[in-house]
Design a protein around this motif. Structure first.
Motif, PDB file in Angstrom:
ATOM      1  N   SER A   2       4.544  -6.064 -15.058  1.00  0.00           N
ATOM      2  CA  SER A   2       4.352  -4.751 -15.834  1.00  0.00           C
ATOM      3  C   SER A   2       3.012  -4.162 -15.180  1.00  0.00           C
ATOM      4  O   SER A   2       2.068  -4.598 -15.029  1.00  0.00           O
ATOM      5  N   LYS A   3       3.007  -2.787 -15.179  1.00  0.00           N
ATOM      6  CA  LYS A   3       1.943  -1.995 -14.594  1.00  0.00           C
ATOM      7  C   LYS A   3       1.590  -1.037 -15.608  1.00  0.00           C
ATOM      8  O   LYS A   3       2.494  -0.128 -16.218  1.00  0.00           O
ATOM      9  N   GLN A   4       0.295  -1.100 -16.068  1.00  0.00           N
ATOM     10  CA  GLN A   4      -0.123  -0.110 -17.223  1.00  0.00           C
ATOM     11  C   GLN A   4      -0.868   1.175 -16.716  1.00  0.00           C
ATOM     12  O   GLN A   4      -1.789   1.048 -15.868  1.00  0.00           O
ATOM     13  N   PHE A  33       6.686   0.193 -15.418  1.00  0.00           N
ATOM     14  CA  PHE A  33       5.684   1.208 -15.477  1.00  0.00           C
ATOM     15  C   PHE A  33       5.375   1.726 -16.930  1.00  0.00           C
ATOM     16  O   PHE A  33       6.318   2.278 -17.408  1.00  0.00           O
ATOM     17  N   LYS A  34       4.442   1.252 -17.744  1.00  0.00           N
ATOM     18  CA  LYS A  34       4.264   1.587 -18.910  1.00  0.00           C
ATOM     19  C   LYS A  34       3.258   2.588 -19.133  1.00  0.00           C
ATOM     20  O   LYS A  34       1.855   2.433 -18.641  1.00  0.00           O
ATOM     21  N   GLY A 104     -12.441   2.089  -8.210  1.00  0.00           N
ATOM     22  CA  GLY A 104     -11.193   1.065  -7.655  1.00  0.00           C
ATOM     23  C   GLY A 104      -9.975   1.445  -8.172  1.00  0.00           C
ATOM     24  O   GLY A 104      -9.013   0.782  -7.627  1.00  0.00           O
ATOM     25  N   LYS A 105      -9.773   2.045  -8.964  1.00  0.00           N
ATOM     26  CA  LYS A 105      -8.274   2.342  -9.609  1.00  0.00           C
ATOM     27  C   LYS A 105      -7.586   3.252  -8.876  1.00  0.00           C
ATOM     28  O   LYS A 105      -8.122   4.265  -8.484  1.00  0.00           O
ATOM     29  N   PRO A 106      -6.425   2.978  -8.742  1.00  0.00           N
ATOM     30  CA  PRO A 106      -5.355   3.832  -7.960  1.00  0.00           C
ATOM     31  C   PRO A 106      -5.155   5.007  -8.882  1.00  0.00           C
ATOM     32  O   PRO A 106      -4.948   4.814 -10.167  1.00  0.00           O
ATOM     33  N   VAL A 178       0.400   2.649  -6.316  1.00  0.00           N
ATOM     34  CA  VAL A 178      -0.236   1.669  -7.440  1.00  0.00           C
ATOM     35  C   VAL A 178       0.247   0.472  -6.916  1.00  0.00           C
ATOM     36  O   VAL A 178      -0.809  -0.604  -6.860  1.00  0.00           O
ATOM     37  N   ASN A 179       1.361  -0.006  -6.414  1.00  0.00           N
ATOM     38  CA  ASN A 179       1.622  -1.441  -5.879  1.00  0.00           C
ATOM     39  C   ASN A 179       0.775  -1.579  -4.790  1.00  0.00           C
ATOM     40  O   ASN A 179       0.526  -2.946  -4.492  1.00  0.00           O
ATOM     41  N   ALA A 180       0.365  -0.716  -3.975  1.00  0.00           N
ATOM     42  CA  ALA A 180      -0.504  -0.799  -2.645  1.00  0.00           C
ATOM     43  C   ALA A 180      -1.880  -1.146  -3.253  1.00  0.00           C
ATOM     44  O   ALA A 180      -2.742  -1.768  -2.137  1.00  0.00           O
ATOM     45  N   HIS A 181      -2.270  -0.815  -4.172  1.00  0.00           N
ATOM     46  CA  HIS A 181      -3.655  -0.908  -4.696  1.00  0.00           C
ATOM     47  C   HIS A 181      -3.862  -1.747  -5.887  1.00  0.00           C
ATOM     48  O   HIS A 181      -3.976  -1.429  -6.952  1.00  0.00           O
ATOM     49  N   PRO A 182      -3.601  -3.315  -5.695  1.00  0.00           N
ATOM     50  CA  PRO A 182      -3.850  -4.271  -6.653  1.00  0.00           C
ATOM     51  C   PRO A 182      -4.953  -4.113  -7.515  1.00  0.00           C
ATOM     52  O   PRO A 182      -6.200  -3.518  -6.955  1.00  0.00           O
ATOM     53  N   ARG A 183      -4.939  -4.405  -8.808  1.00  0.00           N
ATOM     54  CA  ARG A 183      -6.130  -4.502  -9.585  1.00  0.00           C
ATOM     55  C   ARG A 183      -7.272  -5.343  -9.162  1.00  0.00           C
ATOM     56  O   ARG A 183      -7.213  -6.617  -8.638  1.00  0.00           O
TER      57      ARG A 183
END
Length: 186
Positions: A2-4, A33-34, A104-106, A178-183
Motif C-alpha cells: 500500500s502507498k499512502q 494507492f490510498k 524528500g517526499k515524492p 512515487v514507486n521510483a522514490h521510496p520512503r
C-alpha cells in the motif's frame, strides 16, 4: 504494498472543482494507492511565535504528511497564485526550521480553474515553494485544466473521454514517480 498519498486541496469551497479533480485522479489510481484528504480549514495562520509550542492541529498536519508515502497538491488559481489556505498549510508543515515534513517526499501539483490557462500560474508559484522544501516534484505531465461543465462530478466520475485519457496518463506517471522514490527512513 500500500502507498499512502496525502492530498492537499487548496479550495475550501463545498463544490470545489479541485476536490472533484482529486477524486477523479483517485479513481484512476491502482488499488494499492490510498488517498487521504488532509483538512486545511481549521489551521491557524502560521506564526513563528508558536514554533516553540506548536498547536495540536498543526502537529496533526505534520504527522499526516510524515505518515504519507507521497503528496498530491491540488490547487485552484486565485489572483494568479496559490490560495492562502494552501500556502498556510505548506508553511505550517515545513516549520519549525529543521522539521520540514515534506523533505524528500515524492509529490505532484495539479489543478483546475475556470480560466483558459487553468491553474498554470498557481502551480508555477507552488512548484517554486515545493522545490525549495525538498519535495521530489514530478515535472511532467503538467495538469492545469480549464474547467468545463460536465467534465467530472462530485464522486470523481469523468464525463469526457479526452479528459479521462489525459488524467489516466498523469495517474500512471504519478504511480511510477512515487514507486521510483521510496520512503526515506528517518
Amino acid at each position: 504494498m500500500s502507498k499512502q498519498v496525502a492530498v492537499l486541496v487548496g479550495s475550501l469551497r463545498k463544490g470545489s472543482f479541485n476536490r472533484k479533480l482529486a477524486k477523479a485522479v483517485e479513481k484512476l489510481m491502482p488499488a494499492e494507492f490510498k488517498f487521504s484528504y488532509i483538512r486545511l480549514d481549521h489551521l491557524p495562520p502560521y506564526n513563528q511565535d508558536f514554533d516553540e509550542n506548536y498547536p495540536a492541529e498543526c502537529t496533526q498536519l505534520k504527522r499526516e504528511i510524515e505518515a504519507a508515502d507521497a503528496v498530491l497538491f491540488v490547487t485552484p488559481e486565485y489572483n494568479r497564485s496559490i490560495p492562502g489556505v494552501l500556502k498556510n498549510a505548506v508553511d505550517i508543515a515545513s516549520r519549525p526550521w529543521g522539521t520540514n515534513s515534506f523533505a524528500g517526499k515524492p509529490g505532484a501539483a495539479i489543478g483546475v480553474s475556470i480560466g483558459a490557462t487553468g491553474a498554470s500560474m498557481a502551480q508555477q508559484h507552488l512548484r517554486n515553494v515545493l522545490l525549495y522544501l525538498d519535495v521530489a516534484l514530478m515535472g511532467q505531465p503538467e495538469v492545469y485544466v480549464q474547467f468545463k461543465e460536465g467534465m467530472f462530478d462530485d464522486d470523481g466520475n469523468i464525463g469526457k473521454e479526452d479528459t479521462q485519457k489525459f488524467l489516466q496518463g498523469f495517474a500512471d506517471k504519478f504511480v511510477a514517480w512515487v514507486n521510483a522514490h521510496p520512503r526515506r527512513q528517518g
